[in-house]
Structures are given as structure tokens and as C-alpha cells.
Design a protein around this motif. Structure first.
Motif, PDB file in Angstrom:
ATOM      1  N   ALA A 111       0.813  -1.215   0.000  1.00  0.00           N
ATOM      2  CA  ALA A 111       0.000   0.000   0.000  1.00  0.00           C
ATOM      3  C   ALA A 111       0.845   1.263   0.000  1.00  0.00           C
ATOM      4  N   ASP A 112       0.480   2.174  -0.876  1.00  0.00           N
ATOM      5  CA  ASP A 112       1.107   3.489  -1.019  1.00  0.00           C
ATOM      6  C   ASP A 112       2.528   3.448  -1.576  1.00  0.00           C
ATOM      7  N   SER A 137       8.336   0.297   5.903  1.00  0.00           N
ATOM      8  CA  SER A 137       7.246  -0.153   6.759  1.00  0.00           C
ATOM      9  C   SER A 137       5.950   0.583   6.435  1.00  0.00           C
ATOM     10  N   ARG A 138       4.858   0.001   6.878  1.00  0.00           N
ATOM     11  CA  ARG A 138       3.546   0.630   6.669  1.00  0.00           C
ATOM     12  C   ARG A 138       3.489   1.991   7.356  1.00  0.00           C
ATOM     13  N   SER A 139       4.083   2.097   8.536  1.00  0.00           N
ATOM     14  CA  SER A 139       4.044   3.372   9.262  1.00  0.00           C
ATOM     15  C   SER A 139       4.735   4.482   8.487  1.00  0.00           C
ATOM     16  N   VAL A 140       5.825   4.156   7.821  1.00  0.00           N
ATOM     17  CA  VAL A 140       6.521   5.148   6.996  1.00  0.00           C
ATOM     18  C   VAL A 140       5.670   5.536   5.803  1.00  0.00           C
ATOM     19  N   GLY A 155       6.894  -2.490   0.147  1.00  0.00           N
ATOM     20  CA  GLY A 155       6.429  -2.179   1.487  1.00  0.00           C
ATOM     21  C   GLY A 155       6.157  -3.433   2.291  1.00  0.00           C
ATOM     22  N   PHE A 156       6.236  -3.295   3.628  1.00  0.00           N
ATOM     23  CA  PHE A 156       5.944  -4.428   4.509  1.00  0.00           C
ATOM     24  C   PHE A 156       5.101  -3.967   5.691  1.00  0.00           C
ATOM     25  N   ALA A 157       4.375  -4.909   6.262  1.00  0.00           N
ATOM     26  CA  ALA A 157       3.590  -4.636   7.467  1.00  0.00           C
ATOM     27  C   ALA A 157       4.531  -4.442   8.644  1.00  0.00           C
ATOM     28  N   ASP A 158       4.193  -3.516   9.534  1.00  0.00           N
ATOM     29  CA  ASP A 158       5.073  -3.199  10.656  1.00  0.00           C
ATOM     30  C   ASP A 158       5.446  -4.427  11.474  1.00  0.00           C
ATOM     31  N   ASP A 159       4.479  -5.317  11.689  1.00  0.00           N
ATOM     32  CA  ASP A 159       4.743  -6.466  12.564  1.00  0.00           C
ATOM     33  C   ASP A 159       5.497  -7.589  11.863  1.00  0.00           C
TER      34      ASP A 159
END
Length: 294
Positions: A134-135, A269-272, A196-200
Motif C-alpha cells: 500500500a502506497d 514499513s507501513r508506518s513510513v 512495502g511491509f507490514a510493521d509487525d
């Protein structure tokens, strides 16, 4: 056989270059992609037509490029990005632009290309998993806007849209995406591929910077890692220690390594990716790494 880039600016297609917001245009396109969407695997001739059409465009032969691309149901047009004032050539599927006179029919999930016409094409930024990562497409646009001489190669389907992984273009050689990236490697153009990757999935890590299978982009990778760390990101450097998501099986990276062309495999990461300010900072730092290639 390697082909040298011709060293001049790519000539754009004839006609008007309407003003658009490039990010809005691309995200409007990717918003229609999901894992249940359609994907048709291209045959060899369609892949060849796409690659040769891009090559003709980069060689400054846009009319011939348009004709060659039309043979694969692809359409060549020009636009001006309102955010930067730069002109771009856009390669897209005829059906997704409404150009019924360019052949095509239903959208097949083959993606798009954006070529900066303001300077000679020197490097590419590749987005193989829009929406699925995503994004990542927003990050790709940011990198393209951040420096001149770029080519954005954007996949046109969710990575799970095809049967048996057929639309996972980062791990398939029989795709239009790979054929386009192949053409750029033939011209010895370095590539940056964003994921991209999921934070966890990689706890405590904001970014993974890797040169993939090869090491020819190591100076740029080191510089980018330093810049990201200066922004406060936790960065795993794949040349210094083992990292998750190093991208060593990525087929575009493997081809670049075989031809000794620099390639960077980047994971965020997703947060970024969901933080607008951080995304802009990351895109600017990534675009700055292309300076030695431009």
C-alpha cells in the motif's frame, strides 16, 4: 548485447501536454486494482512490442514508438505534471485511457510507464506491487518527481490478481513489467525498486536497503541508508548483516546483477508509507541517490 543510452533527451509524442497532478493520476489508476481484478499474461510478441516501443521512445523516435506500442494495445501520450512543471511521456493500456483507436480492448493489468522528458533518461524507479504494498505507488511518484532523468515503471495489477502468481511481476520474467525493466538494463540504466511491509512482519525496522543479488549499487545504497538514518529511521543494511526482505530472488535485480548494472531493492514499513511527511522525506532521500547516475 548491451545498448548504450543515446545520451539525449527523449522526444515526446506530438500533440498537447495537458496539465495533471501526476500523483493523483497514478493513484486514480491504482485505486481500481485489487486481488480479484483481471490479469492476462502477455505473450512473447506483446512483451517484445512493449519493450521495443519504450526503446524507440528513449531513442527520440516517438512516432515509431507509438506505432510499435499500439501493436500490443498500448497508447503513448504526453502530459505535464502541475507540481513540477515537467513534461512526461506516458505509456498505458489503450483501454484504461479510453483510446479505442489504439487497439486493446479490456484492461489486461500490464501497467504504465512515465518517462521524464526534461532530461536524458538515466535511471528508473520501479513499483512492482502497487496497492498490495500500500502506497508504494505514491513513494514511486515522489522519487520520480525528486530528480530529473527518471523513468517510472508501474505494474498494472495486484500481485495476487493472476493465477499461480502470474501477476507477481517482481518474481516473473514473462510479464510486460519485466520486459520494460529488461530494456532499461540493456541500456545500462540503474534501477530503484520500492516495496512495502507490514510493521509487525519486521518489528523494530522502518526500512530495508539492499542491492539485491548484486553489489553494483553499493555506494548509492550506503549513502541512502545514511540519509534515512539521519531522518531517524531504523534501517537494516543488507550488505552489513542479514535482513528480512533483502530481495535476492527479485528477477529484475537478478538481471541487473548479471549485467553489472546498479540496482537498489528498498522496503519501507507501513508506518513510513502512511505518514505523508515521512514519505516525502524518504522519497527525497531516495531521489538524491540518483545524482551520481544523472
Amino acid at each position: 548485447m548491451w545498448r548504450e543510452n543515446n545520451g539525449g533527451r527523449s522526444a515526446g509524442p506530438p500533440g498537447r501536454y495537458p496539465g495533471v497532478d501526476l500523483e493523483e493520476r497514478i493513484t486514480a489508476f491504482t485505486s481500481g486494482l485489487d486481488r480479484h481484478g483481471g490479469y492476462r499474461q502477455p505473450d512473447r510478441e506483446e512483451r517484445r512490442a512493449a519493450a521495443e516501443g519504450l526503446g524507440l521512445l528513449l531513442d527520440g523516435r516517438p512516432r515509431e514508438a507509438g506505432k510499435r506500442l499500439a501493436g500490443a494495445g498500448l497508447h503513448l501520450t504526453g502530459l505535464t505534471d502541475r507540481a513540477t512543471g515537467r513534461r512526461y511521456a506516458e505509456i498505458s493500456e489503450a483501454a484504461d485511457t479510453g483510446n479505442s483507436d489504439s487497439g486493446g480492448g479490456a484492461v489486461r493489468g500490464w501497467g504504465r510507464v512515465y518517462v521524464d522528458l526534461s532530461a536524458p533518461a538515466r535511471w528508473s524507479v520501479q513499483v512492482p506491487h502497487p496497492v498490495a504494498d500500500a502506497d508504494s505507488e505514491r513513494l514511486g511518484v515522489g522519487v520520480l518527481r525528486g530528480a530529473s532523468g527518471g523513468v517510472l515503471v508501474l505494474a498494472g495489477a495486484h500481485r495476487e490478481a493472476g493465477e499461480d502468481g502470474a501477476a507477481d511481476v517482481a518474481h516473473r520474467r514473462d510479464t510486460v513489467f519485466h520486459a520494460l525493466c529488461d530494456e532499461l538494463v540493456d541500456r545500462r540504466m540503474p534501477g530503484i525498486q520500492v516495496h512495502g511491509f507490514a510493521d509487525d512482519s519486521v518489528p523494530g525496522t522502518d526500512a530495508v536497503v539492499s542491492t539485491g543479488r548484486g553489489r553494483h549499487g553499493l555506494p548509492q545504497a550506503r549513502g541512502l541508508a545514511r540519509a534515512l538514518r539521519a531522518q531517524g529511521l531504523e534501517v537494516c543494511r543488507a550488505w552489513a548483516r542479514s535482513c528480512e526482505l533483502e530481495g535476492r530472488t527479485n528477477v529484475q535485480g537478478r538481471r541487473a546483477a548479471a549485467e553489472e548494472v546498479p540496482f537498489l531493492h528498498l522496503e519501507f514499513s507501513r508506518s513510513v508509507r502512511t505518514d505523508r511527511e515521512r514519505t516525502e522525506q524518504v522519497a527525497a532521500a531516495t531521489a538524491a541517490t540518483t545524482a551520481s547516475w544523472s
